[in-house]
Design a protein around this motif. Structure first.
Motif, PDB file in Angstrom:
ATOM      1  N   TRP A  20       0.837  -1.307  -0.042  1.00 36.83           N
ATOM      2  CA  TRP A  20      -0.006  -0.177   0.015  1.00 36.83           C
ATOM      3  C   TRP A  20       0.824   1.244   0.006  1.00 36.83           C
ATOM      4  O   TRP A  20       1.960   1.393   0.615  1.00 36.83           O
ATOM      5  CB  TRP A  20      -1.044   0.000   1.387  1.00 36.83           C
ATOM      6  CG  TRP A  20      -2.048  -1.087   0.964  1.00 36.83           C
ATOM      7  CD1 TRP A  20      -1.814  -2.388   1.262  1.00 36.83           C
ATOM      8  CD2 TRP A  20      -3.361  -1.027   0.789  1.00 36.83           C
ATOM      9  NE1 TRP A  20      -3.010  -3.110   1.112  1.00 36.83           N
ATOM     10  CE2 TRP A  20      -3.811  -2.296   0.860  1.00 36.83           C
ATOM     11  CE3 TRP A  20      -4.168   0.177   0.760  1.00 36.83           C
ATOM     12  CZ2 TRP A  20      -5.156  -2.378   0.685  1.00 36.83           C
ATOM     13  CZ3 TRP A  20      -5.505   0.082   0.876  1.00 36.83           C
ATOM     14  CH2 TRP A  20      -6.093  -1.604   0.505  1.00 36.83           C
ATOM     15  N   PHE A  33      -9.113   1.341  -5.073  1.00 39.51           N
ATOM     16  CA  PHE A  33     -10.834   0.736  -4.494  1.00 39.51           C
ATOM     17  C   PHE A  33     -11.035   1.692  -3.453  1.00 39.51           C
ATOM     18  O   PHE A  33     -10.224   2.032  -2.491  1.00 39.51           O
ATOM     19  CB  PHE A  33     -10.301  -0.713  -4.431  1.00 39.51           C
ATOM     20  CG  PHE A  33     -10.004  -1.418  -5.371  1.00 39.51           C
ATOM     21  CD1 PHE A  33     -10.994  -2.435  -5.994  1.00 39.51           C
ATOM     22  CD2 PHE A  33      -8.820  -1.569  -5.798  1.00 39.51           C
ATOM     23  CE1 PHE A  33     -10.841  -3.173  -7.099  1.00 39.51           C
ATOM     24  CE2 PHE A  33      -8.653  -2.568  -7.015  1.00 39.51           C
ATOM     25  CZ  PHE A  33      -9.650  -3.355  -7.810  1.00 39.51           C
ATOM     26  N   VAL A  35     -12.469   1.736  -0.112  1.00 39.26           N
ATOM     27  CA  VAL A  35     -12.451   0.631   1.051  1.00 39.26           C
ATOM     28  C   VAL A  35     -13.525   1.292   2.104  1.00 39.26           C
ATOM     29  O   VAL A  35     -13.419   2.540   2.380  1.00 39.26           O
ATOM     30  CB  VAL A  35     -11.147   0.426   1.763  1.00 39.26           C
ATOM     31  CG1 VAL A  35     -11.274  -0.558   3.052  1.00 39.26           C
ATOM     32  CG2 VAL A  35     -10.024  -0.207   0.830  1.00 39.26           C
ATOM     33  N   LEU A  55      -7.572  -7.024   6.448  1.00 35.23           N
ATOM     34  CA  LEU A  55      -7.265  -6.559   5.217  1.00 35.23           C
ATOM     35  C   LEU A  55      -8.012  -7.329   4.203  1.00 35.23           C
ATOM     36  O   LEU A  55      -8.456  -6.532   3.055  1.00 35.23           O
ATOM     37  CB  LEU A  55      -5.595  -6.522   4.916  1.00 35.23           C
ATOM     38  CG  LEU A  55      -5.124  -5.733   3.519  1.00 35.23           C
ATOM     39  CD1 LEU A  55      -5.687  -4.277   3.594  1.00 35.23           C
ATOM     40  CD2 LEU A  55      -3.873  -5.857   3.606  1.00 35.23           C
ATOM     41  N   GLN A  56      -8.052  -8.450   4.116  1.00 35.14           N
ATOM     42  CA  GLN A  56      -8.585  -9.179   3.010  1.00 35.14           C
ATOM     43  C   GLN A  56      -9.885  -8.970   3.063  1.00 35.14           C
ATOM     44  O   GLN A  56     -10.750  -8.973   2.024  1.00 35.14           O
ATOM     45  CB  GLN A  56      -8.285 -11.007   3.062  1.00 35.14           C
ATOM     46  CG  GLN A  56      -6.954 -11.182   2.882  1.00 35.14           C
ATOM     47  CD  GLN A  56      -6.432 -10.772   1.350  1.00 35.14           C
ATOM     48  OE1 GLN A  56      -7.099 -11.042   0.297  1.00 35.14           O
ATOM     49  NE2 GLN A  56      -5.448 -10.121   1.275  1.00 35.14           N
ATOM     50  N   ILE A  59     -10.786  -5.435   1.530  1.00 35.98           N
ATOM     51  CA  ILE A  59     -10.523  -5.672   0.065  1.00 35.98           C
ATOM     52  C   ILE A  59     -11.687  -6.230  -0.528  1.00 35.98           C
ATOM     53  O   ILE A  59     -12.292  -5.633  -1.654  1.00 35.98           O
ATOM     54  CB  ILE A  59      -9.247  -6.446  -0.350  1.00 35.98           C
ATOM     55  CG1 ILE A  59      -7.945  -5.382   0.178  1.00 35.98           C
ATOM     56  CG2 ILE A  59      -9.326  -6.772  -1.917  1.00 35.98           C
ATOM     57  CD1 ILE A  59      -6.881  -6.211   0.018  1.00 35.98           C
ATOM     58  N   SER A  62     -14.531  -3.794  -0.663  1.00 37.22           N
ATOM     59  CA  SER A  62     -14.285  -2.559  -1.298  1.00 37.22           C
ATOM     60  C   SER A  62     -14.919  -2.346  -2.767  1.00 37.22           C
ATOM     61  O   SER A  62     -15.378  -3.497  -3.325  1.00 37.22           O
ATOM     62  CB  SER A  62     -12.790  -2.163  -1.540  1.00 37.22           C
ATOM     63  OG  SER A  62     -12.184  -3.212  -2.351  1.00 37.22           O
TER      64      SER A  62
END
Length: 71
Positions: A20, A33, A35, A55-56, A59, A62
């Motif tokens: 990131w 994206f 989020v 985090l997954q 995502i 998003s």
């Protein structure tokens, strides 16, 4: 993802290691994206060992922004 108050330096370093980056180049050709804010809050609040999963999830929740729409 908009960096919110409460994000620790440790979390930011972790995100950078995951690829990131902050937006520095305009115009730029990268894809962005959006989020959701609640996903970012969950990432900030989760334990370091659960960051990958959070985090997954963020995502997955998003949506892609149209070109030129990121702030």
């Amino acid at each position: 993802m908009t960096v919110q108050a409460g994000m620790s330096h440790d979390l930011w370093v972790w995100l950078q290691r995951a690829g990131w980056r902050e937006i520095k180049h305009r115009p730029d050709r990268r894809r962005y994206f959006d989020v959701p804010g609640d996903s970012v809050a969950e990432l900030i609040e989760c334990a370091p060992e659960h960051r990958g999963d959070c985090l997954q999830d963020a995502i997955a929740r998003s949506r892609m922004e149209p070109p030129g729409q990121h702030s």
